[in-house]
Design an enzyme around this catalytic site. Structure first.
Site, PDB file in Angstrom:
ATOM      1  N   GLU A  46      15.310  33.454  52.668  1.00 47.21           N
ATOM      2  CA  GLU A  46      13.478  32.238  52.175  1.00 47.21           C
ATOM      3  C   GLU A  46      14.415  31.457  52.343  1.00 47.21           C
ATOM      4  OE1 GLU A  46      10.970  31.789  53.344  1.00 47.21           O
ATOM      5  OE2 GLU A  46       9.681  33.949  53.077  1.00 47.21           O
ATOM      6  N   ASP A  47      13.454  30.153  52.747  1.00 47.99           N
ATOM      7  CA  ASP A  47      13.298  28.817  52.711  1.00 47.99           C
ATOM      8  C   ASP A  47      13.253  28.265  51.169  1.00 47.99           C
ATOM      9  OD1 ASP A  47      11.346  29.756  53.876  1.00 47.99           O
ATOM     10  OD2 ASP A  47      10.769  27.120  53.991  1.00 47.99           O
ATOM     11  N   LYS A 103      10.701  27.152  43.508  1.00 44.87           N
ATOM     12  CA  LYS A 103       9.537  26.476  42.576  1.00 44.87           C
ATOM     13  C   LYS A 103       9.298  27.023  42.072  1.00 44.87           C
ATOM     14  CE  LYS A 103       7.989  22.615  46.482  1.00 44.87           C
ATOM     15  NZ  LYS A 103       6.597  22.240  47.182  1.00 44.87           N
ATOM     16  N   LYS A 131       9.039  31.502  59.526  1.00 47.22           N
ATOM     17  CA  LYS A 131      10.526  30.797  60.523  1.00 47.22           C
ATOM     18  C   LYS A 131      10.967  29.510  59.850  1.00 47.22           C
ATOM     19  CE  LYS A 131       6.554  30.355  64.164  1.00 47.22           C
ATOM     20  NZ  LYS A 131       5.498  29.379  64.739  1.00 47.22           N
ATOM     21  N   GLY A 132      11.102  29.625  59.193  1.00 46.21           N
ATOM     22  CA  GLY A 132      11.331  27.974  57.817  1.00 46.21           C
ATOM     23  C   GLY A 132      12.599  28.758  56.832  1.00 46.21           C
ATOM     24  N   PHE A 143       6.419  17.447  48.377  1.00 45.20           N
ATOM     25  CA  PHE A 143       6.312  18.093  49.836  1.00 45.20           C
ATOM     26  C   PHE A 143       7.498  17.912  50.372  1.00 45.20           C
ATOM     27  CE2 PHE A 143       5.193  19.227  54.495  1.00 45.20           C
ATOM     28  CZ  PHE A 143       4.575  20.191  53.811  1.00 45.20           C
ATOM     29  N   ASP A 148       7.964  29.923  46.381  1.00 43.85           N
ATOM     30  CA  ASP A 148       6.612  28.898  45.893  1.00 43.85           C
ATOM     31  C   ASP A 148       5.781  29.730  45.422  1.00 43.85           C
ATOM     32  OD1 ASP A 148       4.205  27.020  45.548  1.00 43.85           O
ATOM     33  OD2 ASP A 148       4.489  26.277  47.576  1.00 43.85           O
ATOM     34  N   ASP A 195       8.922  23.499  57.634  1.00 41.43           N
ATOM     35  CA  ASP A 195       7.655  22.178  58.501  1.00 41.43           C
ATOM     36  C   ASP A 195       6.904  22.040  57.817  1.00 41.43           C
ATOM     37  OD1 ASP A 195       6.589  25.142  57.908  1.00 41.43           O
ATOM     38  OD2 ASP A 195       4.698  24.407  59.067  1.00 41.43           O
ATOM     39  N   ARG A 208      10.532  20.434  62.404  1.00 42.93           N
ATOM     40  CA  ARG A 208      11.519  21.823  61.076  1.00 42.93           C
ATOM     41  C   ARG A 208      12.862  21.343  62.024  1.00 42.93           C
ATOM     42  NH1 ARG A 208       8.637  26.628  60.135  1.00 42.93           N
ATOM     43  NH2 ARG A 208       6.460  26.525  60.305  1.00 42.93           N
TER      44      ARG A 208
HETATM   45  C1  PRP Z   1       6.948  29.332  53.916  1.00 43.47           C
HETATM   46  C2  PRP Z   1       8.200  30.508  53.286  1.00 43.47           C
HETATM   47  C3  PRP Z   1       7.682  31.289  52.435  1.00 43.47           C
HETATM   48  C4  PRP Z   1       6.567  31.030  52.282  1.00 43.47           C
HETATM   49  C5  PRP Z   1       6.766  30.694  51.055  1.00 43.47           C
HETATM   50  O1  PRP Z   1       6.202  29.795  54.793  1.00 43.47           O
HETATM   51  O2  PRP Z   1       8.899  29.600  53.960  1.00 43.47           O
HETATM   52  O3  PRP Z   1       7.510  32.839  53.214  1.00 43.47           O
HETATM   53  O4  PRP Z   1       5.627  29.422  52.428  1.00 43.47           O
HETATM   54  O5  PRP Z   1       5.273  30.318  49.633  1.00 43.47           O
HETATM   55  P1  PRP Z   1       4.655  30.983  48.453  1.00 43.47           P
HETATM   56  O6  PRP Z   1       5.816  31.459  47.352  1.00 43.47           O
HETATM   57  O7  PRP Z   1       3.483  30.278  47.870  1.00 43.47           O
HETATM   58  O8  PRP Z   1       4.811  32.754  49.146  1.00 43.47           O
HETATM   59  P2  PRP Z   1       5.213  29.488  55.758  1.00 43.47           P
HETATM   60  O9  PRP Z   1       3.798  30.760  55.647  1.00 43.47           O
HETATM   61  O10 PRP Z   1       4.922  28.048  55.380  1.00 43.47           O
HETATM   62  O11 PRP Z   1       5.586  29.813  57.024  1.00 43.47           O
HETATM   63  P3  PRP Z   1       7.068  29.574  57.662  1.00 43.47           P
HETATM   64  O12 PRP Z   1       8.229  30.169  57.255  1.00 43.47           O
HETATM   65  O13 PRP Z   1       6.575  29.860  59.564  1.00 43.47           O
HETATM   66  O14 PRP Z   1       6.781  27.209  57.616  1.00 43.47           O
END
Ligand code: PRP
Length: 180
Positions: free
Chosen positions: A98-99, A130, A42-43, A152, A102, A159, A165
């Site tokens: 993507e938001d 990151k 959802k991000g 963070f 990571d 979120d 959000r």
């Molecule tokens: C977050 C973000 C990416 C993912 C990145 O999603 O939106 O999809 O983490 O992390 P990574 O590179 O370590 O895989 P999250 O699982 O928090 O779900 P959300 O988008 O619903 O907030």
């Protein structure tokens, strides 16, 4: 500003400027292509909505929702598809929106799944990156809004425990919020 946000990292204006820059670059690169924007829920919801308004070439949009399997607070690296795409990727120039990028586990998995569907091309656009946290080798953003340190962040779609959000800016949360 929401009372739980300690400091704003990226104001509304900062984010707008980033999105305008990315939109211009993408519009230039995807002239005469078959652009399909794929928002990872959802991000990325706010970023997607703003970015597509800055894209001046024809495009289609679709959404995917995935979730990481968690063990305690750490991700195991396995990802589950909750909502798959509706559009067939054959011949499409797929741009993932993507938001945050990571560890790279989410997009590493998504890339491996989506590449089996024969898109014409596959690229990644992330608002925040990151790179120092990456555990998946050779996974990088083709378009990146900003590189950020390992702190963070919440707001503008990102979120903490499914909340925060909604602010139109990105900031860090007061320590007491996540140590409660
Ligand atoms: C977050 C973000 C990416 C993912 C990145 O999603 O939106 O999809 O983490 O992390 P990574 O590179 O370590 O895989 P999250 O699982 O928090 O779900 P959300 O988008 O619903 O907030």
């Amino acid at each position: 500003m929401l009372k739980d946000i300690e400091k704003v990292y990226y104001s509304e204006e900062d984010l707008h400027n980033i999105v305008v820059r990315l939109g211009k670059q993408i519009s230039e690169d995807y002239k005469d292509k078959n652009l399909l924007l794929v928002s990872v829920l959802k991000g990325s919801i706010m970023f997607m909505a703003d970015l597509m308004r800055q894209i001046t070439v024809p495009c289609e949009i679709d959404f995917m929702c995935v979730s990481s399997y968690q063990s305690g607070t750490t991700s195991s690296g396995a990802v589950r598809i909750i909502k798959d795409l509706d559009i067939n990727l054959e011949g499409k120039d797929v741009l993932i929106v993507e938001d945050i990028l990571d560890s790279g586990r989410t997009l590493g998995y998504l890339k491996s799944v989506l590449m089996t569907r024969n898109p014409r091309s596959f690229r990644i656009c992330t608002l925040l990156d990151k790179p120092e946290r990456r555990v998946v080798p050779d996974l990088f953003a083709d378009y990146s809004g900003a590189e950020v340190p390992d702190e963070f962040a919440a707001g503008y779609g990102l979120d903490y425990d499914e909340k925060y959000r909604n602010p139109p800016y990105i900031g860090n949360l007061k320590r007491e919020v996540y140590s409660e």
